[in-house]
Enzyme design. Sequence first.
Site, mmCIF file in Angstrom:
data_model
loop_
_atom_site.group_PDB
_atom_site.id
_atom_site.type_symbol
_atom_site.label_atom_id
_atom_site.label_comp_id
_atom_site.label_asym_id
_atom_site.label_seq_id
_atom_site.Cartn_x
_atom_site.Cartn_y
_atom_site.Cartn_z
ATOM 1 N N LYS A 131 25.249 16.631 56.378
ATOM 2 C CA LYS A 131 24.784 17.762 55.921
ATOM 3 C C LYS A 131 23.569 17.320 54.974
ATOM 4 O O LYS A 131 23.794 16.456 54.088
ATOM 5 C CB LYS A 131 26.048 18.274 55.092
ATOM 6 C CG LYS A 131 25.416 19.772 54.357
ATOM 7 C CD LYS A 131 26.518 20.354 53.627
ATOM 8 C CE LYS A 131 26.113 21.449 52.558
ATOM 9 N NZ LYS A 131 26.958 21.853 52.083
ATOM 10 N N LYS A 153 24.205 20.216 59.868
ATOM 11 C CA LYS A 153 23.940 21.298 59.155
ATOM 12 C C LYS A 153 22.582 20.909 58.310
ATOM 13 O O LYS A 153 22.488 19.817 57.472
ATOM 14 C CB LYS A 153 24.946 21.672 58.218
ATOM 15 C CG LYS A 153 24.674 22.905 57.421
ATOM 16 C CD LYS A 153 25.666 23.071 56.432
ATOM 17 C CE LYS A 153 25.549 24.126 55.390
ATOM 18 N NZ LYS A 153 26.378 24.164 54.530
HETATM 19 C C1 PBG Z 1 28.864 24.930 49.859
HETATM 20 C C2 PBG Z 1 27.980 25.130 51.171
HETATM 21 C C3 PBG Z 1 26.778 25.402 51.453
HETATM 22 C C4 PBG Z 1 26.594 25.885 52.580
HETATM 23 C C5 PBG Z 1 27.988 25.830 53.155
HETATM 24 N N1 PBG Z 1 28.758 25.545 52.253
HETATM 25 C C6 PBG Z 1 25.670 25.622 50.338
HETATM 26 C C7 PBG Z 1 25.319 24.273 49.568
HETATM 27 O O1 PBG Z 1 25.681 23.336 49.819
HETATM 28 O O2 PBG Z 1 24.516 24.131 48.692
HETATM 29 C C8 PBG Z 1 25.396 26.597 53.053
HETATM 30 C C9 PBG Z 1 25.388 27.508 54.219
HETATM 31 C C10 PBG Z 1 24.267 28.452 54.579
HETATM 32 O O3 PBG Z 1 23.165 28.044 53.799
HETATM 33 O O4 PBG Z 1 24.391 29.167 55.121
HETATM 34 N N2 PBG Z 1 28.963 23.322 49.956
#
Ligand code: PBG
Length: 329
Positions: free
Chosen positions: A196, A254
């Site tokens: 991520k 992601k």
């Molecule tokens: C939270 C999380 C996030 C997303 C999924 N889980 C945001 C972040 O890490 O700040 C992002 C998903 C999206 O932008 O569609 N941990």
Amino acid sequence: MYPLIRNRRLRSSEAIRHLVRETIITPSDFLVPLFVVEGKGVKEEIASMPNYYRLSLDNLEKEVKELWNMGLCAVLLFVKVPDNLKDNAGSEALNDNGLMQLAIKTVKNACPEMLVMTDVALDPYSSYGHDGIVADGQILNDETVEVLAEMSVSHAKAGADFVAPSDMMDGRILSIREALEDEGYTNTGIMSYSAKYASAFYGPFRDALDSAPVDQNNVPKDKKTYQMDSANRFEALRETQQDIDEGADIVMIKPGLCYLDIVREIKNEVDVPVAVYQVSGEYAMVKAAAEKGWLDHDAVMMEQLIAIKRAGANIIASYFAKDAVKLMS
Ligand code: PBG
């Protein structure tokens, strides 16, 4: 001399193109993200995510029935937590009667066969919008992991099929797996957000949950000390392999489109299912350009989804799931 091989033969009609098509999207490819809020009869459109909503539990029930009837069989739950329930330790995350736990039960009651995955991270519960506990401006790793493990058990107890840790703390997969085993939830799976990246594409999501990271003085912050640097490739392989070694059943990359090189590389390396999250900013860009009449919404949406699957995704988490399935049928 004319060429004996003419590649255009295989493109000459819709029928032959269909026959030789290598990548086909089906409803079962999708994991549908859903945003849940407190209240009754609530269906609020998210400003930066046109045609996407925050739903109260009664509307969540209707939504999952509709999804199931469309052939969509998996959801990924997120909750928007009221400010008065937020603190630095994310205590509300452990409330067995909290909004997430009620949402899990609501989906399972409405649609017992629907696969329920839950986001595991502290950000919606954190007064600082961080995925972990903050001390002196640092995000504490091991203290956070303990809470995430407890949170996962609470989700499993409420009926979640899979927990999906999205926090990027070190060692969390092993701790969560052990906690689930200790409590007897041997069949609860883990889909790890293993690669991520610290991405600007999460902006609209943070609007949706009111979870943008800030410091004590409310100055905007980023998540670069735990989410990955977008410049790195080997790190994604290492993170993903480690999560598999720690017990992840499914791994995830992601965001989606900007990281399809990473998706392909990971797909070639690992033998567990690979998920890709086409995130909120990717959705917002297509919606915005289409609203202006600059892009063909449906064509661009399908081209992007195909690209994600072609790159190696077995599972696509996408806000386009419903749009795409409607278009296909
Ligand atoms: C939270 C999380 C996030 C997303 C999924 N889980 C945001 C972040 O890490 O700040 C992002 C998903 C999206 O932008 O569609 N941990």
